[in-house]
Design an enzyme around this catalytic site. Structure first.
Site, PDB file in Angstrom:
ATOM      1  N   SER A 171       6.342  -3.466  -0.261  1.00  0.00           N
ATOM      2  CA  SER A 171       6.032  -2.195   0.393  1.00  0.00           C
ATOM      3  C   SER A 171       6.178  -2.280   1.913  1.00  0.00           C
ATOM      4  CB  SER A 171       4.619  -1.738   0.032  1.00  0.00           C
ATOM      5  OG  SER A 171       3.648  -2.702   0.433  1.00  0.00           O
ATOM      6  N   THR A 203       4.524  -6.026  -6.105  1.00  0.00           N
ATOM      7  CA  THR A 203       3.995  -7.033  -7.024  1.00  0.00           C
ATOM      8  C   THR A 203       4.100  -6.598  -8.476  1.00  0.00           C
ATOM      9  OG1 THR A 203       2.463  -7.908  -5.367  1.00  0.00           O
ATOM     10  CG2 THR A 203       1.925  -8.350  -7.662  1.00  0.00           C
ATOM     11  N   THR A 241       1.189  -3.155  -3.000  1.00  0.00           N
ATOM     12  CA  THR A 241      -0.135  -2.718  -2.565  1.00  0.00           C
ATOM     13  C   THR A 241      -0.379  -2.911  -1.075  1.00  0.00           C
ATOM     14  OG1 THR A 241      -1.126  -4.875  -3.107  1.00  0.00           O
ATOM     15  CG2 THR A 241      -1.148  -3.177  -4.835  1.00  0.00           C
ATOM     16  N   ASP A 242       0.427  -3.720  -0.387  1.00  0.00           N
ATOM     17  CA  ASP A 242       0.154  -4.021   1.018  1.00  0.00           C
ATOM     18  C   ASP A 242       0.084  -2.756   1.870  1.00  0.00           C
ATOM     19  OD1 ASP A 242      -0.024  -6.669   0.465  1.00  0.00           O
ATOM     20  OD2 ASP A 242       1.842  -7.260   1.452  1.00  0.00           O
TER      21      ASP A 242
END
Length: 415
Positions: free
Chosen positions: A125, A77, A156-157
């Protein structure tokens, strides 16, 4: 105090000093007071009370010259482009090159460190494979040969998995900092206007400041978002959209970045081994293992009347290890328990964890390859089990030892 949290009395009998770390090059013109790049390390843990010669020297060295920091971009992101300045969820990730993102932080970031960039990848990710994790470790280690610290940007996942993998495999005590964003960087085009409230620029800037300061030298890999930094082993994503999504339940953050000040509240247990690099390093030197030799390890979750077919299917497919995310303190349904017993008899190694997000799982089995994961999150236990089986494929006792010690480090509080 157990695990990776420790309070002042354990580390030092007295804390009176405030250590100021300058990461500004001596030859550079002095910035104005509002642009100060001095980094103050204050709080429970500092260079004054971590009893380590290596740590103290690393922090002190940051005062004498401008550090070199390499930023490795993998996408996510933070490198995303939204459809409009107010589109926080409608965007495409992995659209902006890491060199361009760092370039937009100039000239300010140039006062903090000499920054170079490496474009490792540019995707979400969750799209990365374990083989690519292997390659990322090698890229980080290559960068650390000439840099004082490395920042890795990711989505961030699965950022917490990126962080823990690097924590287990990077064989260098210099700072490794992961960062990303919950909102995309730009709107409409990669060089378009910044998204309203974009957190990426501040996160990237602070991550470089943290790496340059050497504050987390010997901490292993840390994750930094929203002015907070966390231990890779303990942190987890807790919300799909909230800006403060990353939390370390039970233990809390390692510290905070407040403008020019870095405040450290606690340290990971491995910092106690800082003066002995051989003891500090994990046994997982991935340069000695080809990526195709890394075994499959899967996660199975328990729930009301859960069937055992998933465990059986994984075992039949040749999976070498399975992490069970059980109910409560690691419980499985009767069908899953039976399937686990059968799979264990065939040599599949199990690690028991809980699905609840915090708390320990104890016990395991002394007669079967079933190992208690204590309070490791299932997704973290999977990576540790995978690496353990890669380096000790037939030695369950060694795997058990590594899960128990490396996976669940404790502070040595002996006088």
């Amino acid at each position: 105090m157990r695990k990776s949290a420790v309070l002042l009395p354990v580390l030092s009998a007295a804390l009176t000093a405030v250590v100021v770390i300058s990461v500004l090059a001596p030859q550079a013109p002095a910035p104005s007071e509002s642009q100060s790049t001095s980094v103050k390390v204050d709080g429970v843990v500092s260079a004054a009370n971590i009893e380590s010669v290596a740590y103290t020297q690393a922090v002190a060295a940051a005062q004498t010259r401008k550090p070199k920091v390499t930023v490795i971009g993998t996408g996510g992101t933070i490198s995303g482009v939204a459809t409009s300045r107010s589109s926080f969820q409608d965007y495409r990730s992995g659209q902006i090159a890491i060199a361009d993102m760092v370039g937009q932080l100039q000239p300010e970031i140039g006062q903090v460190a000499d920054v170079s960039t490496v474009q490792f990848g540019n995707k979400g990710s969750g799209g990365y494979t374990i083989a690519e994790f292997h390659a990322l470790t090698l890229a980080v280690q290559k960068a650390l040969k000439t840099s004082d610290g490395v920042v890795v940007t990711t989505g961030t996942d699965t950022m917490e998995e990126f962080a823990y993998w690097l924590d287990l495999t990077v064989r260098d005590q210099k700072p490794v900092v992961l960062t990303g964003a919950m909102r995309p960087w730009a709107a409409v085009t990669p060089d378009g206007p910044q998204v309203i409230g974009a957190d990426g620029p501040a996160n990237l800037y602070n991550a470089i400041v943290l790496a340059a300061s050497q504050t987390t030298y010997c901490f292993g890999t840390v994750l930094m978002l929203g002015d907070e930094f966390h231990a890779a082993r303990d942190v987890t994503k807790t919300s799909s959209y909230r800006m403060d999504t990353f939390q370390t339940r039970e233990f809390g953050v390692l510290g905070w970045i407040d403008g020019p000040n870095i405040k450290v509240g606690r340290a990971p247990a491995r910092v106690q081994k800082c003066d002995s690099k051989k003891s500090w390093l994990t046994p997982f030197d991935v340069e000695k293992v080809k990526p195709e030799a890394l075994p499959r390890v899967e996660v199975v979750t328990s729930y009301q009347q859960a069937g055992g077919e998933a465990i059986t299917a994984f075992a039949d497919a040749g999976v070498k290890g399975i992490v069970t995310a059980g109910t409560g303190s690691g419980g499985l349904s009767s069908a899953q328990t039976a399937a686990r017993t059968a799979a264990a008899a065939k040599g599949v190694v199990f690690v028991s964890t809980t699905r609840v997000g915090s708390g320990s799982v104890y016990g395991g089995s002394t007669t079967q390859p079933i190992i208690a994961g204590d309070d490791l999150l299932p997704q973290k236990a999977r990576l540790l089990l995978l690496l353990s089986l890669a380096f000790a494929p037939t030695d369950v006792a060694k795997v058990r030892q590594w899960v128990t010690t490396l996976g669940n480090p404790e502070w040595d509080t002996a006088p």
